[in-house]
Scaffold this motif. Sequence first.
Motif, PDB file in Angstrom:
ATOM      1  N   LEU A   1     -32.166  76.078  82.173  1.00 24.55           N
ATOM      2  CA  LEU A   1     -30.845  76.175  81.542  1.00 24.55           C
ATOM      3  C   LEU A   1     -30.161  74.820  81.411  1.00 24.55           C
ATOM      4  O   LEU A   1     -29.031  74.722  80.979  1.00 24.55           O
ATOM      5  CB  LEU A   1     -29.960  77.138  82.338  1.00 24.55           C
ATOM      6  N   LEU A   2     -30.855  73.769  81.806  1.00 26.25           N
ATOM      7  CA  LEU A   2     -30.318  72.418  81.613  1.00 26.25           C
ATOM      8  C   LEU A   2     -30.842  71.798  80.316  1.00 26.25           C
ATOM      9  O   LEU A   2     -30.665  70.621  80.066  1.00 26.25           O
ATOM     10  CB  LEU A   2     -30.664  71.521  82.806  1.00 26.25           C
ATOM     11  N   VAL A   3     -31.542  72.592  79.525  1.00 21.71           N
ATOM     12  CA  VAL A   3     -31.997  72.116  78.216  1.00 21.71           C
ATOM     13  C   VAL A   3     -31.161  72.844  77.168  1.00 21.71           C
ATOM     14  O   VAL A   3     -31.233  74.059  77.037  1.00 21.71           O
ATOM     15  CB  VAL A   3     -33.498  72.416  78.008  1.00 21.71           C
ATOM     16  N   TYR A   4     -30.363  72.082  76.441  1.00 19.49           N
ATOM     17  CA  TYR A   4     -29.370  72.693  75.563  1.00 19.49           C
ATOM     18  C   TYR A   4     -29.682  72.469  74.088  1.00 19.49           C
ATOM     19  O   TYR A   4     -30.242  71.446  73.707  1.00 19.49           O
ATOM     20  CB  TYR A   4     -27.993  72.068  75.820  1.00 19.49           C
ATOM     21  N   ASN A   5     -29.249  73.447  73.265  1.00 19.77           N
ATOM     22  CA  ASN A   5     -29.041  73.176  71.838  1.00 19.77           C
ATOM     23  C   ASN A   5     -27.597  72.734  71.736  1.00 19.77           C
ATOM     24  O   ASN A   5     -26.698  73.528  71.988  1.00 19.77           O
ATOM     25  CB  ASN A   5     -29.207  74.458  71.002  1.00 19.77           C
ATOM     26  N   LEU A   6     -27.361  71.496  71.389  1.00 19.34           N
ATOM     27  CA  LEU A   6     -25.970  71.043  71.323  1.00 19.34           C
ATOM     28  C   LEU A   6     -25.246  71.596  70.107  1.00 19.34           C
ATOM     29  O   LEU A   6     -24.036  71.750  70.109  1.00 19.34           O
ATOM     30  CB  LEU A   6     -25.897  69.516  71.291  1.00 19.34           C
ATOM     31  N   ASN A   7     -26.004  71.876  69.052  1.00 15.03           N
ATOM     32  CA  ASN A   7     -25.316  72.347  67.842  1.00 15.03           C
ATOM     33  C   ASN A   7     -25.081  73.848  67.904  1.00 15.03           C
ATOM     34  O   ASN A   7     -26.002  74.626  68.109  1.00 15.03           O
ATOM     35  CB  ASN A   7     -26.122  71.990  66.582  1.00 15.03           C
ATOM     36  N   ARG A   8     -23.811  74.222  67.724  1.00 11.37           N
ATOM     37  CA  ARG A   8     -23.484  75.649  67.699  1.00 11.37           C
ATOM     38  C   ARG A   8     -24.012  76.291  66.414  1.00 11.37           C
ATOM     39  O   ARG A   8     -24.253  77.479  66.364  1.00 11.37           O
ATOM     40  CB  ARG A   8     -21.965  75.840  67.772  1.00 11.37           C
TER      41      ARG A   8
END
Length: 273
Positions: free
Chosen positions: A200-207
């Motif tokens: 869960l520390l790997v994110y898609n930054l773009n909504r």
Amino acid sequence: MALVSPKQVRYERRSIAGREIPVAVAPTLPRHSVPARFFSGLYSLLTGMKLTLRYFVKPSTIVTRQYPNNRETLKFPDRYRAALKFKYVTVRQPITDWEFPDPKSPTLRLPASLLRDWSRGYEDASYHKCTGCKNCEVACPNASIRVVTRIGEVTEDREVDRFIWRMDSCMYCNACVQACPFDAIEMGHDYENAVYDRRLLVYNLNRQAGPPASLVTEEEDITVRRRMMSHRERCGGPIPLNGHALPNLHALPVTPIVDASTGSIERNSEAES
Ligand code: SF4
Ligand code: SF4
């Protein structure tokens, strides 16, 4: 505790293990009386408590933050870097063909300002500024960024599909922010990012996936604007860690993605099994 002055130290040579070695010999200090030791201990205690006593009588000089009780008022210096995030351009646009929910519905819990805008036929839309140029990915010294692009359905040009950022390996050097020619990302102050699952520390930054705000806002038809953008979840992207199972943990659900720059489909077989 009594201090030994350098003048009281005596130097001599002693025979140790058959060798003559120079040694420094401290004098044997006289043992103080009980009252002397009491006052010496008290003096030592007060010296240690001096700062505490100063804060007690002058609380305005306290610099220590009373975290976590001060979450509401906590302020960080500008240079504090907690998490990489997208910058958004907020556009107030008219709603033309959208069936918005009844603002008086008892089950609808949305901010009053949003409901007021809806009832007047407006919505606040946020569009990102990323073009998918990948300058930040190239600038990142430890491969913590992966920009996946796609060919847009409306624009028929390259646009960002997923901006994947690994918080678990980022070292907050800020090189990506400085490398971005479109001012699309920044280091935010969002703290408390601890999770129990490393994935869960790997994110898609773009909504949202789609072209940057400058292109979207050129289009006047709101329906077409909506077709340009598609929702992206915060976590769950397959690259490079998210879709993988960890001991005693199931793989996160992943959606296959097509990288427009390579044309390849990336999927995680482990996650699909
Ligand atoms: S702050 Fe540095 S390490 Fe982190 S993603 Fe940006 S360039 Fe990479
Ligand atoms: S964040 Fe900036 S540098 Fe990175 S892909 Fe988007 S526009 Fe390019």
